[in-house]
Enzyme design. Structure first.
Site, short mmCIF file in Angstrom:
data_model
loop_
_atom_site.label_atom_id
_atom_site.label_comp_id
_atom_site.label_asym_id
_atom_site.label_seq_id
_atom_site.Cartn_x
_atom_site.Cartn_y
_atom_site.Cartn_z
NE ARG A 80 88.00 23.13 5.48
CZ ARG A 80 88.45 22.20 6.32
NH1 ARG A 80 89.76 22.04 6.48
NH2 ARG A 80 87.62 21.46 6.99
NE ARG B 49 89.03 17.02 9.92
CZ ARG B 49 87.98 17.76 9.58
NH1 ARG B 49 86.82 17.60 10.20
NH2 ARG B 49 88.09 18.67 8.64
NE ARG C 263 88.66 16.85 5.14
CZ ARG C 263 87.53 17.44 5.58
NH1 ARG C 263 86.74 16.79 6.42
NH2 ARG C 263 87.22 18.65 5.18
NE ARG D 140 80.71 23.95 4.62
CZ ARG D 140 81.05 22.75 5.08
NH1 ARG D 140 80.22 21.75 5.06
NH2 ARG D 140 82.25 22.57 5.58
CE LYS E 96 80.13 20.69 10.29
NZ LYS E 96 81.42 21.32 10.68
P1 ADP Z 1 84.40 20.14 7.64
O1 ADP Z 1 83.70 18.94 8.24
O2 ADP Z 1 85.82 20.20 8.05
O3 ADP Z 1 83.66 21.41 7.85
P2 ADP Z 1 83.38 19.16 5.16
O4 ADP Z 1 83.86 17.77 5.00
O5 ADP Z 1 82.01 19.38 5.66
O6 ADP Z 1 84.43 19.93 6.08
O7 ADP Z 1 83.53 19.93 3.78
C1 ADP Z 1 84.71 19.87 3.01
C2 ADP Z 1 84.54 20.73 1.76
O8 ADP Z 1 83.45 20.23 0.96
C3 ADP Z 1 84.18 22.20 2.01
O9 ADP Z 1 85.32 22.99 2.27
C4 ADP Z 1 83.50 22.56 0.68
O10 ADP Z 1 84.46 22.76 -0.35
C5 ADP Z 1 82.73 21.29 0.35
N1 ADP Z 1 81.36 21.31 0.91
C6 ADP Z 1 80.86 20.46 1.84
N2 ADP Z 1 79.58 20.75 2.14
C7 ADP Z 1 79.25 21.84 1.38
C8 ADP Z 1 78.07 22.64 1.24
N3 ADP Z 1 76.95 22.38 1.95
N4 ADP Z 1 78.11 23.68 0.36
C9 ADP Z 1 79.22 23.94 -0.35
N5 ADP Z 1 80.36 23.24 -0.26
C10 ADP Z 1 80.39 22.19 0.59
P1 ADP Z 2 83.65 18.68 11.81
O1 ADP Z 2 82.94 17.51 11.19
O2 ADP Z 2 82.71 19.63 12.49
O3 ADP Z 2 84.58 19.37 10.86
P2 ADP Z 2 85.14 16.63 13.31
O4 ADP Z 2 84.09 15.80 13.95
O5 ADP Z 2 85.83 16.09 12.11
O6 ADP Z 2 84.56 18.13 13.00
O7 ADP Z 2 86.21 16.98 14.45
C1 ADP Z 2 87.36 17.77 14.17
C2 ADP Z 2 88.55 17.24 14.98
O8 ADP Z 2 88.35 17.55 16.38
C3 ADP Z 2 88.73 15.73 14.90
O9 ADP Z 2 90.11 15.47 14.89
C4 ADP Z 2 88.06 15.20 16.17
O10 ADP Z 2 88.65 14.01 16.64
C5 ADP Z 2 88.29 16.35 17.16
N1 ADP Z 2 87.17 16.54 18.10
C6 ADP Z 2 85.84 16.48 17.81
N2 ADP Z 2 85.09 16.77 18.90
C7 ADP Z 2 85.96 17.04 19.90
C8 ADP Z 2 85.81 17.41 21.29
N3 ADP Z 2 84.60 17.59 21.83
N4 ADP Z 2 86.94 17.60 22.00
C9 ADP Z 2 88.16 17.45 21.45
N5 ADP Z 2 88.38 17.10 20.17
C10 ADP Z 2 87.30 16.90 19.38
#
Ligand code: ADP
Ligand code: ADP
Ligand code: ZN
Length: 218
Positions: A172, A128, A161, A89, A14
């Site tokens: 998660r 990541r 992170r 979410r 994302k």
């Molecule tokens: P990822 O991109 O790996 O899914 P995020 O950066 O979106 O992780 O979220 C990290 C943390 O922030 C989540 O594990 C949660 O604790 C909190 N968080 C983010 N967005 C939301 C949401 N929409 N509702 C509740 N908690 C959230």
């Molecule tokens: P999210 O925001 O959904 O948690 P991220 O964009 O942070 O996901 O991506 C999670 C990890 O996967 C990062 O280390 C990123 O560089 C890698 N990644 C993202 N998209 C791809 C893809 N299409 N193929 C391989 N690796 C990817």
């Protein structure tokens, strides 16, 4: 008008796709995860409330998250479109968002659902790395920075992170399955869902998303 939600499990890509979409469509990128991490770093009252949830890999309570997003969507730069990343979410978050937008004569125009297998997600999340300064996303194998530990975009320091440790990652993914995956049906029923194979290379996923958005917008 593009009022977009990026939906998908942690690690689906994302944030990575949001970076590319912002470059192309010049829309504000609203990442609730980035907002919480910044608040934790500052030690603000919001950060103090959110920290334990982030550390445990649990969701921050709905009323706190929704309040923040509403405030953000009210800003002038969001009136011509926006990209929501990591929000909503839960079903209650989605319902509150729909009600809020309807009250302002607005609505979500597309929900981009990025689908990736759980085993792949674990490898992505544990590998990541993120820029401390501009939040650009890297991966030790899939998308390394040009110079180790240094952000390609801004020269900032790249870090891991705390919640990308394997144990928290598994938690998660469980939280995603139980609380977030039901949003797929929610948006499908409302005719908004577009699903993409997130295991394709980053650029391929991006091209497919752009194509879908452009078909829709004519
Ligand atoms: P990822 O991109 O790996 O899914 P995020 O950066 O979106 O992780 O979220 C990290 C943390 O922030 C989540 O594990 C949660 O604790 C909190 N968080 C983010 N967005 C939301 C949401 N929409 N509702 C509740 N908690 C959230
Ligand atoms: P999210 O925001 O959904 O948690 P991220 O964009 O942070 O996901 O991506 C999670 C990890 O996967 C990062 O280390 C990123 O560089 C890698 N990644 C993202 N998209 C791809 C893809 N299409 N193929 C391989 N690796 C990817
Ligand atoms: Zn950077």
């Amino acid at each position: 008008m593009i009022n977009m939600i990026l939906l998908g499990p942690p690690g689906a890509g994302k944030g990575t796709q949001a970076e590319l979409l912002v470059d192309r469509y010049h829309l504000p990128h609203i990442s609730t995860g980035d907002i919480f991490r910044a608040a934790v770093k500052e030690g603000s009252p919001l950060g103090q409330k959110a920290k334990a949830f982030l550390d445990a890999g649990k969701l921050v309570p709905d009323d706190i998250v929704v309040g923040i997003v509403k405030e953000r969507l009210n800003q002038p730069d969001c009136q011509e479109g926006f990209i929501l990343d990591g929000f909503p979410r839960t079903i209650p978050q989605a319902e509150m968002l729909d009600r809020y937008l309807a009250g302002a004569d607005r609505q979500i125009t597309a929900v981009i659902n990025i689908d990736v297998d759980f085993e792949v997600l674990i490898r992505r999340l544990t590998g990541r790395r993120v820029c401390r300064n501009c939040q650009a996303v890297y991966h030790i194998v899939n998308k390394p920075s040009q110079k180790s530990g240094v952000c390609d975009h801004c020269g900032g320091e790249i870090y891991q992170r705390q919640d990308d440790a394997e144990e928290t990652v598994r938690k998660r993914l469980e939280v995603y399955r139980d609380q977030t995956a039901p949003l797929i049906a929610y948006y499908r029923e409302r005719g908004k869902l577009k699903t993409f194979n997130g295991e394709e290379p980053i650029q391929v996923v991006f091209d497919q998303i752009c194509l879908a958005l452009e078909e829709q917008n004519g």
